[in-house]
Enzyme design. Structure first.
Site, PDB file in Angstrom:
ATOM      1  CG  LEU A 278      -2.052  -0.926   1.399  1.00 56.97           C
ATOM      2  CD1 LEU A 278      -2.741  -0.696   2.736  1.00 56.97           C
ATOM      3  CD2 LEU A 278      -3.053  -0.776   0.268  1.00 56.97           C
ATOM      4  CG  ASP A 279       0.568   4.431  -2.892  1.00 61.67           C
ATOM      5  OD1 ASP A 279       1.306   3.538  -3.337  1.00 61.67           O
ATOM      6  OD2 ASP A 279      -0.149   5.152  -3.598  1.00 61.67           O
ATOM      7  NE  ARG A 280       5.903   7.977   5.040  1.00 60.99           N
ATOM      8  CZ  ARG A 280       6.988   8.715   5.245  1.00 60.99           C
ATOM      9  NH1 ARG A 280       7.807   8.963   4.253  1.00 60.99           N
ATOM     10  NH2 ARG A 280       7.248   9.191   6.446  1.00 60.99           N
TER      11      ARG A 280
ATOM     12  CB  THR B 259      -3.015   4.086   0.845  1.00 58.72           C
ATOM     13  OG1 THR B 259      -2.767   4.848  -0.337  1.00 58.72           O
ATOM     14  CG2 THR B 259      -4.363   3.399   0.715  1.00 58.72           C
TER      15      THR B 259
ATOM     16  NE  ARG C 104      -1.501   8.959  -4.580  1.00 60.32           N
ATOM     17  CZ  ARG C 104      -0.316   9.105  -3.998  1.00 60.32           C
ATOM     18  NH1 ARG C 104       0.352   8.053  -3.566  1.00 60.32           N
ATOM     19  NH2 ARG C 104       0.206  10.310  -3.865  1.00 60.32           N
TER      20      ARG C 104
END
Length: 235
Positions: free
Chosen positions: A55-57, A59, A157
């Site tokens: 997961l993105d930081r 998110t 995104r």
């Protein structure tokens, strides 16, 4: 402690947690440690833990960690076969008018100064598909359910930016003016949450995990968005 408190499910093969926003899934790029390093350190002798996906930081939400090599192999096979169903909640700028649709545009990862990864829509990129459906519109912004069919970097995104409805609080791909207003009204981060993840295990049992929306995002929906609506009316 925050990481251990975020565990949603655990058995001898799998650990699922509700990853807080602002914490990377692993160390690197100037970060000493991330979720996986913290878990390994706190578990001591049971530190054979591996991330099943990323997961993105920024998110928050459902993150799966395999506790055994066999579990990691199985999960990777399910991801490759497209048999893991992931659902995200995203609050985007503007009134979403497209109904349900599949955003199907290829994405290319480029490197910016400082080695930061930046993703753009490009015919030279890799295939990327995201199913999007409206959960609720507030006029000034819209809450969307997003189900990525592929797992590209920053996929949701960039796909939402491509439709003209970037995610609120997205400093990299977002709308500066909308982000500035949202910050003033209490949104301190990217409004993207991995709400649920589901798949069938090796015995055919359907596993489904859900991560509740964090208090700060819930509060922004109930208070900040209402204020944004008021501000729009009074203009």
């Amino acid at each position: 402690r925050a990481i251990e408190d975020a565990v949603l499910f655990e058995d001898d093969r799998l650990l699922v947690l509700n990853k807080p926003s602002g914490i990377a899934v692993h160390g690197g790029s100037g970060l000493a440690h991330g979720v996986i390093e913290v878990l390994r350190a706190s578990r001591g002798e049971r530190a054979g833990l591996e991330l099943a996906h990323r997961l993105d930081r920024e998110t928050s939400g459902c993150l799966m960690v395999a506790k055994r090599r066999s579990a990691l192999r199985e999960l990777h096979a399910l991801f490759r076969a497209g048999q893991v169903e992931k659902n995200y909640l995203a609050l985007v700028v503007g009134d979403w008018q497209y109904g349900e649709q599949v955003i199907d545009v290829p994405l290319l990862v480029t490197n910016r100064k400082g080695g930061e990864r930046h993703v753009v829509v490009s015919a030279k990129g890799k295939e990327a598909r995201t199913q999007v459906a409206l959960s609720r519109t507030y006029g000034v912004c819209s809450l969307l359910q997003c189900a990525p069919e592929t797992g590209r970097t920053h996929q949701i995104r960039v796909h939402l930016q491509h439709t003209g409805h970037p995610i609120l609080g997205d400093d990299r791909y977002g709308d500066e003016e909308a982000n500035s207003q949202a910050r003033r009204l209490g949104l301190k981060r990217l409004f993207l949450h991995a709400q649920s993840i589901a798949f069938a295990d090796e015995s055919g049992n359907e596993l489904h995990f859900t991560a509740p929306l964090a208090d700060d995002l819930e509060h922004f929906l109930n208070v900040g968005v209402i204020e944004a609506q008021r501000e729009k009316k009074s203009r």
